[in-house]
Design an enzyme around this catalytic site. Structure first.
Site, short mmCIF file in Angstrom:
data_model
loop_
_atom_site.label_atom_id
_atom_site.label_comp_id
_atom_site.label_asym_id
_atom_site.label_seq_id
_atom_site.Cartn_x
_atom_site.Cartn_y
_atom_site.Cartn_z
N ASP A 92 -55.16 -42.81 6.26
CA ASP A 92 -56.33 -42.61 7.44
C ASP A 92 -57.40 -43.49 6.95
OD1 ASP A 92 -57.19 -41.83 10.00
OD2 ASP A 92 -58.47 -40.37 9.13
N THR B 119 -52.70 -32.96 11.90
CA THR B 119 -52.98 -34.16 12.71
C THR B 119 -52.03 -34.42 13.97
OG1 THR B 119 -53.48 -35.22 10.48
CG2 THR B 119 -52.91 -36.78 12.05
N HIS C 172 -68.57 -45.85 13.91
CA HIS C 172 -68.34 -44.36 13.34
C HIS C 172 -68.88 -44.24 11.96
CE1 HIS C 172 -66.40 -40.63 12.18
NE2 HIS C 172 -65.94 -41.57 11.23
N LYS D 39 -59.33 -31.77 6.41
CA LYS D 39 -58.43 -32.40 7.40
C LYS D 39 -57.00 -32.23 7.23
CE LYS D 39 -61.65 -36.38 7.94
NZ LYS D 39 -61.58 -36.69 9.42
N GLU E 17 -58.29 -41.43 17.11
CA GLU E 17 -58.03 -42.56 16.62
C GLU E 17 -56.57 -43.30 17.22
OE1 GLU E 17 -57.36 -41.58 12.31
OE2 GLU E 17 -59.15 -40.43 12.49
N THR F 259 -61.58 -42.46 13.00
CA THR F 259 -62.25 -42.24 14.33
C THR F 259 -62.87 -43.85 14.93
OG1 THR F 259 -63.18 -40.23 13.29
CG2 THR F 259 -64.07 -40.92 15.54
N ARG G 11 -65.69 -29.71 9.61
CA ARG G 11 -66.71 -30.36 9.05
C ARG G 11 -67.34 -29.59 8.01
NH1 ARG G 11 -65.28 -35.08 10.54
NH2 ARG G 11 -65.20 -35.77 12.65
N GLN H 240 -64.98 -29.78 4.97
CA GLN H 240 -65.07 -31.29 4.46
C GLN H 240 -66.32 -31.52 3.74
OE1 GLN H 240 -64.82 -33.96 7.74
NE2 GLN H 240 -64.97 -35.83 6.39
N TYR I 179 -60.95 -45.97 8.05
CA TYR I 179 -62.54 -45.43 8.14
C TYR I 179 -62.83 -46.96 8.77
CZ TYR I 179 -66.88 -43.10 6.95
OH TYR I 179 -68.01 -42.41 6.97
N GLU J 125 -61.09 -36.35 16.26
CA GLU J 125 -61.23 -37.77 15.91
C GLU J 125 -60.46 -38.23 16.63
OE1 GLU J 125 -61.69 -38.29 11.58
OE2 GLU J 125 -63.45 -37.67 11.85
N TYR K 97 -66.11 -32.64 -0.61
CA TYR K 97 -65.51 -34.13 -0.44
C TYR K 97 -65.87 -34.80 -1.58
CZ TYR K 97 -69.67 -36.47 1.31
OH TYR K 97 -70.62 -37.14 1.34
N ARG L 29 -75.89 -38.82 5.07
CA ARG L 29 -76.59 -39.29 4.02
C ARG L 29 -77.65 -39.99 4.46
NH1 ARG L 29 -71.13 -39.72 3.17
NH2 ARG L 29 -70.85 -41.43 4.42
N ASP M 296 -57.11 -36.59 14.62
CA ASP M 296 -57.40 -36.07 13.31
C ASP M 296 -58.17 -34.90 13.19
OD1 ASP M 296 -57.21 -36.19 10.57
OD2 ASP M 296 -58.81 -37.71 10.16
N GLU N 105 -70.38 -36.80 16.38
CA GLU N 105 -71.15 -37.88 16.81
C GLU N 105 -71.78 -37.62 18.19
OE1 GLU N 105 -69.20 -42.00 15.39
OE2 GLU N 105 -67.81 -40.30 15.34
#
Lengths: 386, 386
Positions: free
Chosen positions: A99, A225, A106, A221, A169, A312, A205, A208, A101, A167, A212, A115, A201, A326
């Site tokens: 998967d 899927t 996104h 995750k 995708e 995503t 949250r 995760q 990114y 997500e 992570y 962050r 996906d 989001e």
């Protein structure tokens, strides 16, 4: 959605619960085990998955597609069934799952929320398509339930996720193996792709977020899927090839790809029938061919049946976000569904659907990629495929 | 290595290049297709992998093990061959691959080198077994070459890795499926494990270091994971169960496991025959059962044939580091091989071998887990299985 669905320009492949390969044809399906006018033999069409067809290679895919266009409209009754009521299973045996990114919007949205104050893009993001491996054993077909996962939500606290997300995708199914020790460049990678599916996906949250660092997403995750049941041949999407976003810095050698490298597939996210966002895959910074070239750059190869997905897809405008995280500003601004209820995250009993289609373009009528739809059952509940 | 090799307490399973299931028996192998005195039928032993045997379940594994102990020494000539000269293939079809980070000493060493000044352990490390998914398509058996991988080493620079490393690990092969939507606790997870292999998780430290934020290791590890050809049944390792390191904070519910949860398997890393380090898996903070319970905690389940590995095993003392990165202080202090040459990282032509064994314990003679050995060929070179 301005498309003609499953017409002669589309001809996507699926597999039914008897293991027969089907082709969607308007409101019907053609059962290729009973179809006439095809060179490929019935053993391939009765093998329970598309993998035997993948193994025949691109020339056989092209011949079959050409033959289907010629004979789809005049198949005998025993090769035809109404599409409604057909039970579709996962259409291919999944080898490895990666998967990516690949949506800049996104990645930027996530970094800003998770962050804050740091660079909006991770250090390597503009230099290569960042990705991770997922779990093949939990790739499920549209119609199969998803049970709310439990996990460690924060230090010492175990329980069902309270931040279940989705997500939006697009996924690519590898049709031609690249052997271990070999690699393909982005300029030549498309020929290894058989087709396209829609992907949800699922993501927890809280799980995760706690787990992570430093090895990436894992149990947040791996529980599910979802993929759409109809694999649309990449060849069917030729009219929707479009230039990709400008890449600066210029990609390194194996990631260079002639334009048009983008693919204009529209995707719509719905919860319980309420549309929440619409986005096009044309905005993806890293193309499918670049993702596949990257997967093989280190000699890892890929196998027919491997699935890789874009990550995503989000756009720059409001209403084009590909996840609830989001859409709701990390849960702070719930969306409102048609029945007046609000959602920061997915609730038990919710049905989440992603629809995909291509708009009419350059003389080509639009086409449908169908949908991927799953219902969430409570944590520990029985998961059925409906 | 004070062990009796492949004696009556061991009886590990492998598969030869004709697809026959074998059992290692002293200096010979028993070809179970031709063996006498076993209830399990020849179709299972001629199926090309151990997966058909896995599917028979723990009762059949126990019965077969008991029958083998009784009849191994008196098999007919056609069921016996010298072990030397037998070509072994990867003994099971790999579903999903997960790799953990279960050695506290390794995690601490890596954090100290990569993220100096920060906490030596990631936030979640003491609360759950951190891990990530790997690539099933590149799990190769001992004797298969590894080509030096290329990749993006830093912004704009592509080339062969100059920091090729190895990781000494122990791997666990799932024998009994946990269906999607179900989970098992650490207290009951061992019954789903069929056996143990040695694992070398090849790593390209420059590729890994550039790519891994925020989604974890990807191409830096996906090019090859080498496993030993003999799967030692978990039952054979009962005499080497030992208490694990104290866990503080106490694990959450599903990760609680009665002692003895550790397994005292010794592992030795050699480059071109020079021993560089020796470590025991007894020091792993998170046990195999805890790792497996974690994999299923979110309802993802596992499938027979799934492989999960411990992550690099390092000890607290000098000479017990499970990777060159740790042995050489991130390349700064090269190790010296028997021929006087120095290595910060693995060189083309090097043969890297991990041997595994158990020392005599509590009346049980020692046993061997064999070895996993691969030779590195130059970037782009042909990879053979020898």
């Amino acid at each position: 959605m301005n498309d003609e669905g499953f017409g002669p320009g589309n001809l996507p492949y699926g597999v039914d619960d008897e293991g027969h390969v089907l082709v969607a044809w308007r409101d019907e399906v053609l059962d290729l085990v009973h179809a006439e006018g095809l060179d490929v033999g019935r053993d391939v069409w009765a093998s329970g998955s598309l993998n035997a067809f993948f193994d025949l290679g691109p020339a056989a895919w092209a011949t079959t597609r050409s033959q289907l266009r010629a004979v789809a409209a005049r198949q005998p009754a025993r090769a035809r069934r109404r599409r409604a009521g057909v039970r579709l299973v996962r259409p291919f045996d999944v080898g490895d799952v990666a998967d990516f990114y690949a949506s800049r919007e996104h990645a930027t949205n996530m970094a800003t929320m998770l962050r804050p104050g740091q660079d909006p893009l991770p250090e390597a993001w503009l230099h290569l398509p960042i990705g991770y491996h997922g779990r093949a054993g939990t790739v499920i077909v549209s119609g199969c339930d998803v049970a709310r996962p439990a996990g460690v939500l924060r230090a010492g606290e175990v329980g069902p996720t309270s931040r279940l997300d989705v997500e939006v995708e697009i996924g690519f199914v590898v049709g031609t193996t690249v052997p271990r020790g070999r690699s393909v460049s982005a300029a030549e990678a498309d020929r290894h792709i058989f087709g396209v599916v829609l992907v949800n996906d699922w993501s927890a949250r809280d799980i995760q977020s706690f787990e992570y660092r430093p090895l990436g997403p894992f149990l947040g995750k791996s529980f599910a899927t979802s993929v759409s049941p109809w694999v649309v041949p990449l060849a069917a999407l030729d009219p929707w090839r479009v230039p990709g976003p400008r890449q600066d810095p210029a990609p390194v050698g194996y990631l260079r790809q002639p334009e048009p490298r983008g693919l204009d597939v529209r995707l719509r996210l719905e919860v319980n029938g309420t549309p929440l966002s619409t986005v096009s895959s044309a905005g993806l910074y890293w193309s499918a061919a670049q993702q596949l070239a990257h997967l093989t750059a280190n000699g890892a190869g890929v196998r027919a049946g491997d699935l890789f997905a874009s990550g995503t897809i989000s756009g720059a405008e409001r209403g084009s976000e590909g996840s609830l995280m989001e859409l709701t500003g990390n849960g702070a601004q719930p969306v409102v569904l048609a029945d007046g209820s609000r959602r920061s995250w997915v609730a038990d009993g919710d049905t989440v659907t992603i629809r995909g289609w291509c708009e009419p373009r350059g003389g080509a009528p639009g086409l449908s990629l169908g949908e991927v739809s799953s219902t969430v059952v409570p944590c520990g509940g029985e998961v059925l495929c409906r």
